[in-house]
Design an enzyme around this catalytic site. Sequence first.
Site: not given
Ligand SMILES: [Zn+2]
Length: 269
Positions: A116, A118-119, A121, A134, A183, A195, A197
């Site tokens: 995974r 994962h960003s 949050c 998240c 969003t 986005d 990232r």
């Molecule tokens: Zn989140």
Amino acid sequence: MFTYLDPAVRKRLVDEGKLIRMDRDGNRLAPEEKTGGQAISMLGPIPLPLHLGDYEVTVDWYACVRNTELSKVEELADQLREQHTQKLFANLASSMAVNCVLLIGDPAAWSNPLIRVHSSCLTGDVFGSQRCECGPQLQLAIDTIANDPEGGMVVYMSGHEGRGIGLWAKAATYLLQDAGENTYQANRSLGLPDDSRDFSDAATLVRHFNGTGPFRLLTNNPKKIQDLAEHGLTDVIPVKHVIGVTDANRGYLKAKKSWGHKIDPDDIS
Ligand SMILES: [Zn+2]
């Protein structure tokens, strides 16, 4: 604080193999080896006993930072140390994105681990906010990997708040969303990308532990798979990762679905 390690402590950790550097392909560098590109420094493994619902699992935690950021901060830290102005060290820490690896199982035995990326949050992962999913996604990822026969790893990207726009701008997008924008629209209203990232560090860390071998990736986001592929990780099987759908985030998930996330209508109906 590990960023401002005393040289003697740093040497000890290097000698013990607990502070290493790797090149952008994830290959370990000799301690003094110079690199043209950006290297990553990594501290660990640090055993981290986790309590997950009704069971406990100990993962190996690694803290990872780009050398360019680290060297800038170290330089300033040296100056501050000479001036005995300890209280400014906190300002240095805040200028570094320290990413994390949570390793479960033995990478030497992996043939197709579960991963995974994962960003971070803060609102979801730490506070349990249901404006997004998240928090449950992170929990489920650790849980699923811990229960997988092969194990795997979570790469936690600490600089990815709000899909890369940072926590301050994310707070502003929440206010815009409450005024009716979705969003992605909210990011655009602020003049920011949908986005932004950067997954290159995540790819380096995956390559360090798993080479360019196959793995299963817990994600619904085709762009994440594409971004990792651009950094040499092409042997990836996506594993659907939908959880934590509530009335508070259904609209958010619908926006993600229309943006391209692989979410079935049934998942959010
Ligand atoms: Zn989140």
